[in-house]
Design an enzyme around this catalytic site. Structure first.
Site, mmCIF file in Angstrom:
data_model
loop_
_atom_site.group_PDB
_atom_site.id
_atom_site.type_symbol
_atom_site.label_atom_id
_atom_site.label_comp_id
_atom_site.label_asym_id
_atom_site.label_seq_id
_atom_site.Cartn_x
_atom_site.Cartn_y
_atom_site.Cartn_z
ATOM 1 N N LYS A 83 50.560 39.897 36.078
ATOM 2 C CA LYS A 83 49.151 39.666 35.027
ATOM 3 C C LYS A 83 49.925 39.014 33.831
ATOM 4 O O LYS A 83 51.057 39.636 33.341
ATOM 5 C CB LYS A 83 48.665 41.068 34.775
ATOM 6 C CG LYS A 83 47.373 40.872 34.252
ATOM 7 C CD LYS A 83 47.106 42.402 34.217
ATOM 8 C CE LYS A 83 45.337 42.511 33.952
ATOM 9 N NZ LYS A 83 44.883 43.866 33.618
HETATM 10 O O1 G3P Z 1 42.894 46.035 31.887
HETATM 11 C C1 G3P Z 1 41.911 44.843 31.573
HETATM 12 C C2 G3P Z 1 40.794 45.354 30.895
HETATM 13 O O2 G3P Z 1 39.742 45.829 31.783
HETATM 14 C C3 G3P Z 1 40.569 46.364 29.832
HETATM 15 O O3 G3P Z 1 39.529 46.271 29.092
HETATM 16 O O4 G3P Z 1 38.401 46.580 27.069
HETATM 17 O O5 G3P Z 1 38.512 48.377 28.608
HETATM 18 O O6 G3P Z 1 40.681 47.726 27.410
HETATM 19 P P1 G3P Z 1 39.328 47.361 27.799
#
Ligand code: G3P
Length: 218
Positions: A83
């Site tokens: 990633k």
């Molecule tokens: O891991 C990547 C993404 O899905 C994280 O999203 O906004 O929940 O931190 P968030």
């Protein structure tokens, strides 16, 4: 549509592995920090639980730093996907890794131009963060639609991995918009099973079956 679990919690990952609907896992530095586990040993556990793509994020900020970290992470298992942040250095690293057939997931995507660059650099996956756009009153789903249209216009193989998913409608709308993958927190994946009428219907089936005094099905 493929479902990935967005988590570094090994108990959640174990539970999702058992349900048989989880096609992969995405982690990020925040999720790994929350797990309290050593990163490499955590990844070694995850690859044994889920036989699919496991995204592991580099924390270097220059392409050489990212590439040396990617070298270490890719050695853990063939299912490890590197990633990378959507920055000039991150896409330089993406281009180098895709030239060596190492799978990549370009993350922190918030506009279609970024997704176009990631595809040009051979990204395996692009992660548009729809929830974080919605959080600031922008339209995360519109980004999925734009990326889908651009990738289809030019036949890019990069897979759209809808990320930052907040609720089941994000999953459904992403599927309708043609996203290849949705990576979800466990609570969102579990909510996809739920509807009150399902529970109500099953209860009445069981009550009627009991009333009928049928013999056990053996
Ligand atoms: O891991 C990547 C993404 O899905 C994280 O999203 O906004 O929940 O931190 P968030």
């Amino acid at each position: 549509m493929k479902f990935f679990l967005d988590s570094a919690d090994i108990n959640e990952i174990r539970q999702m592995a058992d349900l048989g609907i989880c096609d992969g896992v995405t982690t990020n530095p925040t999720l790994v920090a929350k797990s309290g586990q050593d990163f490499k040993s955590l990844l070694n556990e995850i690859v044994r639980l889920i036989p699919g793509p496991i995204s592991a994020e580099v924390v270097g900020l220059t392409a050489p730093e990212m590439l040396s970290e990617a070298e270490v992470l890719a050695k853990i298992h063939e299912n490890i996907v590197i990633k990378l942040p959507l920055t000039p250095e991150g896409l330089k690293a993406c281009k180098a890794l895709s030239a060596r057939n190492i799978k990549t997931n370009v993350t922190l995507c918030f506009q279609a131009g970024q997704a176009l660059l990631a595809a040009k650099c051979g990204a395996t996956y692009i992660s548009p963060f729809i929830g974080r756009l919605d959080d600031v009153s922008q339209d995360g789903m519109q980004l999925i639609r734009e990326i889908r249209a651009i990738y289809d216009n030019y036949g890019y193989d990069t897979q759209i991995l809808a990320a930052s998913i907040r609720h089941p409608q994000h999953v459904i709308q992403s599927a309708l918009a043609g996203s290849d993958v949705a990576t979800c927190p466990m609570k969102v994946l579990m909510s996809l099973y739920q509807h009150p009428l399902t529970d109500k219907g099953l209860t009445s089936f069981m009550e009627d079956w009991k009333k009928a005094n049928q013999k056990p099905i053996v």
